[in-house]
Design a protein around this motif. Structure first.
Motif, PDB file in Angstrom:
ATOM      1  N   VAL A 253       5.616  64.210  27.223  1.00 39.78           N
ATOM      2  CA  VAL A 253       5.420  64.231  28.669  1.00 39.78           C
ATOM      3  C   VAL A 253       3.999  64.691  28.968  1.00 39.78           C
ATOM      4  N   SER A 254       3.338  64.006  29.854  1.00 44.10           N
ATOM      5  CA  SER A 254       1.951  64.333  30.188  1.00 44.10           C
ATOM      6  C   SER A 254       1.877  65.563  31.077  1.00 44.10           C
ATOM      7  N   GLY A 255       0.679  66.149  31.140  1.00 48.12           N
ATOM      8  CA  GLY A 255       0.467  67.341  31.950  1.00 48.12           C
ATOM      9  C   GLY A 255       0.804  67.180  33.414  1.00 48.12           C
ATOM     10  N   PRO A 256       0.398  66.071  34.062  1.00 48.94           N
ATOM     11  CA  PRO A 256       0.728  65.925  35.483  1.00 48.94           C
ATOM     12  C   PRO A 256       2.222  65.984  35.774  1.00 48.94           C
TER      13      PRO A 256
ATOM     14  N   VAL B 113      18.549  60.549  40.808  1.00 51.77           N
ATOM     15  CA  VAL B 113      17.884  59.250  40.872  1.00 51.77           C
ATOM     16  C   VAL B 113      17.075  59.007  39.601  1.00 51.77           C
ATOM     17  N   LEU B 114      16.337  60.023  39.158  1.00 52.48           N
ATOM     18  CA  LEU B 114      15.528  59.865  37.946  1.00 52.48           C
ATOM     19  C   LEU B 114      16.410  59.650  36.725  1.00 52.48           C
ATOM     20  N   TRP B 115      17.522  60.367  36.643  1.00 47.92           N
ATOM     21  CA  TRP B 115      18.454  60.122  35.549  1.00 47.92           C
ATOM     22  C   TRP B 115      18.923  58.661  35.570  1.00 47.92           C
ATOM     23  N   THR B 116      19.214  58.156  36.757  1.00 53.38           N
ATOM     24  CA  THR B 116      19.773  56.806  36.882  1.00 53.38           C
ATOM     25  C   THR B 116      18.774  55.740  36.458  1.00 53.38           C
ATOM     26  N   VAL B 117      17.524  55.870  36.893  1.00 52.86           N
ATOM     27  CA  VAL B 117      16.550  54.805  36.653  1.00 52.86           C
ATOM     28  C   VAL B 117      15.827  54.938  35.322  1.00 52.86           C
ATOM     29  N   SER B 118      16.066  56.055  34.614  1.00 55.25           N
ATOM     30  CA  SER B 118      15.343  56.252  33.351  1.00 55.25           C
ATOM     31  C   SER B 118      16.225  56.124  32.117  1.00 55.25           C
ATOM     32  N   GLY B 119      17.462  55.677  32.314  1.00 49.14           N
ATOM     33  CA  GLY B 119      18.337  55.509  31.161  1.00 49.14           C
ATOM     34  C   GLY B 119      19.375  56.581  30.999  1.00 49.14           C
TER      35      GLY B 119
ATOM     36  N   THR C 164      13.853  71.750  35.766  1.00 52.34           N
ATOM     37  CA  THR C 164      12.414  71.590  35.575  1.00 52.34           C
ATOM     38  C   THR C 164      12.100  70.589  34.466  1.00 52.34           C
ATOM     39  N   ALA C 165      12.681  70.790  33.297  1.00 56.76           N
ATOM     40  CA  ALA C 165      12.428  69.876  32.174  1.00 56.76           C
ATOM     41  C   ALA C 165      12.995  68.493  32.449  1.00 56.76           C
ATOM     42  N   GLN C 166      14.129  68.433  33.157  1.00 61.22           N
ATOM     43  CA  GLN C 166      14.727  67.132  33.444  1.00 61.22           C
ATOM     44  C   GLN C 166      13.826  66.301  34.358  1.00 61.22           C
ATOM     45  N   LEU C 167      13.238  66.934  35.361  1.00 57.10           N
ATOM     46  CA  LEU C 167      12.326  66.217  36.244  1.00 57.10           C
ATOM     47  C   LEU C 167      11.116  65.701  35.480  1.00 57.10           C
ATOM     48  N   ALA C 168      10.595  66.529  34.577  1.00 57.24           N
ATOM     49  CA  ALA C 168       9.403  66.120  33.824  1.00 57.24           C
ATOM     50  C   ALA C 168       9.714  64.960  32.882  1.00 57.24           C
TER      51      ALA C 168
ATOM     52  N   GLY D 282      11.209  61.846  34.990  1.00 58.26           N
ATOM     53  CA  GLY D 282      10.181  61.324  35.879  1.00 58.26           C
ATOM     54  C   GLY D 282       9.121  60.566  35.104  1.00 58.26           C
ATOM     55  N   SER D 283       8.687  61.141  33.982  1.00 54.64           N
ATOM     56  CA  SER D 283       7.696  60.476  33.130  1.00 54.64           C
ATOM     57  C   SER D 283       8.253  59.171  32.561  1.00 54.64           C
TER      58      SER D 283
END
Length: 517
Positions: free
Chosen positions: A124-127, A281-287, A319-323, A326-327
């Motif tokens: 995961v990138s810094g941003p 939403v991020l869980w859904t669209v990222s697999g 926190t880690a899940q979003l990173a 999201g990435s």
């Protein structure tokens, strides 16, 4: 054609710069989170914890509830003694500002460790790490502060970090968990969440991951040792029953603000709601997440919906899940469509520019925080938020006499009047029991027998906000206003002599002819 050695050197340099970039992003986000989590004494519980810490320092852990004139229905539980003693030590050493700073730093450490628990394989990138940290900081803004719950946020983050390293094969770190739970169980009941997360990792991490990253039996041993270590506290084996009683006692759930469901009419609860929607939403669209993340996440979400004091635990976990997700969602759905993405990939800020930005942010943070942490700022906040002048007047004018006030101010009066048992009720209803809570509710809700409760308990003085319904009702009964504090808009009232006629007009604020406290 580049030689293999040059390619290796170039790859190592790129990795080094990527690592430095991630560290810079995390540091920048940590500064923002610190600004969001350093709070004055907004949590009203801090006062009776502080009073209890001072009492424990001088006299040891009390065997019975020490402040209220209402008999406690249940045994006093001194499970949080280490937090209370530490809080009293911090305030004694550096005032309220030092306590606020230390607890803010603990919240930042929790968010940083949660971000670092991202699997290295996810790259995961810094941003994205910074974005996830700031989102968590926004949610923590209204649930952090000077409260033992911050230590549970830090404890959960440590557990998540250790589990992440265990899955990667760095198994030595797990042996630090039993000492952690030894301390944690003497600070906050949230240690139970840490044990449940460990149990979830033991049961839900896929077998091939466990065999590759560490010994499942080792984690099971550590879990057992951690559960045993938690028994080393004043409650002993009864600590687990105490945690369950706190969760399921209906009187506690109804009376403690921290045990109520989040009020989604409040803006901070909308932030929490938005974070929940975002991670789903991020869980859904990222697999989708793995089993451990999904079950642990939904378990903490249910806990947060049941009791708002658990919102911080959920935010730290997410926190880690979003990173990660999201990435991953960006890489799957956005990056391929972004023009010239391949040309900008791998670029990082120059080290000098990065250092300058971080120094500027640190300077801005210091300029913002230092005035807020001063003794004068703390005194001004407390005088405006709590009945400071009113308590001073009542203590001098009615020493040792019973005082009615709101339960949210009861802890402050316990801090101001730790001896003499002049306080009615404060935010520890699990000790007082439902009968005592009913007595308070009778007055607070102005039930038909509320006057009988006042006279039956020998209460002839009150410290109340000027807009409290009890103040207006007491005025109708003929209670007089002794003084008015315009800073906190607080009244000190006393019952009238027998036979005094009721006033002809309503309660005016400020009361005409009444001196300031």
């Amino acid at each position: 054609m580049k030689q293999p050695g040059l390619l290796v050197i170039a790859g190592a340099e790129q990795e080094r710069r990527a690592t430095a970039s991630r560290i810079a992003w995390i540091a920048a986000a940590a500064i923002v989170v610190l600004l969001l989590t350093v709070q004055p004494f907004t949590n009203t519980d801090v006062w009776w914890h502080l009073a209890l810490g001072r009492l424990i320092t001088t006299s040891g852990i009390p065997a019975h509830e020490p402040f209220s004139f209402i008999p406690a229905a249940h045994a006093w539980v001194g499970q949080q003694w280490l937090y209370e003693v530490t809080l009293a030590g911090l305030v004694g050493a550096g005032g309220a500002g030092l306590a606020s700073l230390v607890m803010g730093l603990a919240a930042v450490a929790a968010v940083v460790l949660a971000a670092l628990s991202v699997p290295r394989s996810a790259r995961v990138s810094g941003p994205w790490l910074a974005i996830s940290m700031v989102v968590t900081g926004l949610v923590l803004n209204s649930v952090a502060g000077v409260t033992s719950g911050v230590i549970s946020m830090l404890g959960v983050a440590i557990v998540l970090f250790v589990i992440s390293r265990w899955r990667e094969g760095r198994t030595a770190a797990v042996w630090g968990l039993p000492p952690l739970f030894l301390l944690w169980a003497n600070i906050d009941a949230g240690f139970a969440a840490g044990l449940l997360i460990l149990l979830a990792a033991l049961l839900l991490v896929r077998p091939h991951a466990a065999s590759r990253s560490g010994n499942r039996r080792q984690l099971g041993i550590v879990l057992v040792l951690s559960a045993i270590a938690a028994l080393a506290n004043p409650v002993g084996p009864g600590i687990y029953a105490s945690v369950l009683a706190g969760l399921f006692d209906p009187g506690v759930a109804q009376s403690l603000a921290g045990f109520g469901s989040p009020n989604f009419h409040d803006w901070w609860a909308r932030l929490f709601e938005g974070e929940v929607v975002l991670v789903i939403v991020l869980w859904t669209v990222s697999g989708g997440p793995d089993r451990f993340s999904a079950i642990t996440g939904f378990g903490l979400l249910i806990a947060a919906l049941f009791a708002q004091e658990n919102v911080g635990l959920f935010a730290v976990f997410v926190t880690a899940q979003l990173a990660v997700h999201g990435s991953r969602a960006w890489a799957l759905h956005v990056a391929p469509r972004v023009a010239r993405e391949s040309q900008t990939a791998g670029r990082h800020l120059h080290p000098v520019a990065t250092s300058a930005i971080l120094l500027a942010m640190a300077a801005a943070m210091a300029a913002f925080l230092v005035p807020r942490l001063s003794a004068s700022a703390a005194a001004s906040y407390q005088a405006a938020t709590y009945p400071e002048a009113a308590a001073t007047y009542a203590g001098a004018t009615f020493p040792g006499q019973r005082i009615y006030t709101l339960d949210s101010w009861g802890g402050y009066l316990a801090y101001r009047f730790p001896a003499g048992r002049v306080v009615f009720l404060y935010d520890e209803p699990a000790v007082f029991g439902n009968d005592a809570l009913q007595l308070y509710d009778d007055i607070d809700q102005l039930d038909p027998n509320w006057v009988h409760v006042l006279t039956g308990e020998g209460i002839h003085h009150a410290i109340l906000p000027s807009n409290a319904r009890e103040a207006a009702a007491l005025h109708v009964l003929g209670w007089t206003v002794n003084c008015y504090d315009p800073v906190s808009s607080t009244l000190v009232m006393s019952s009238p002599p027998s036979g005094t006629p009721a006033p002809l007009s309503g309660l005016s604020i400020p009361p005409p002819g009444v001196p300031d406290c």
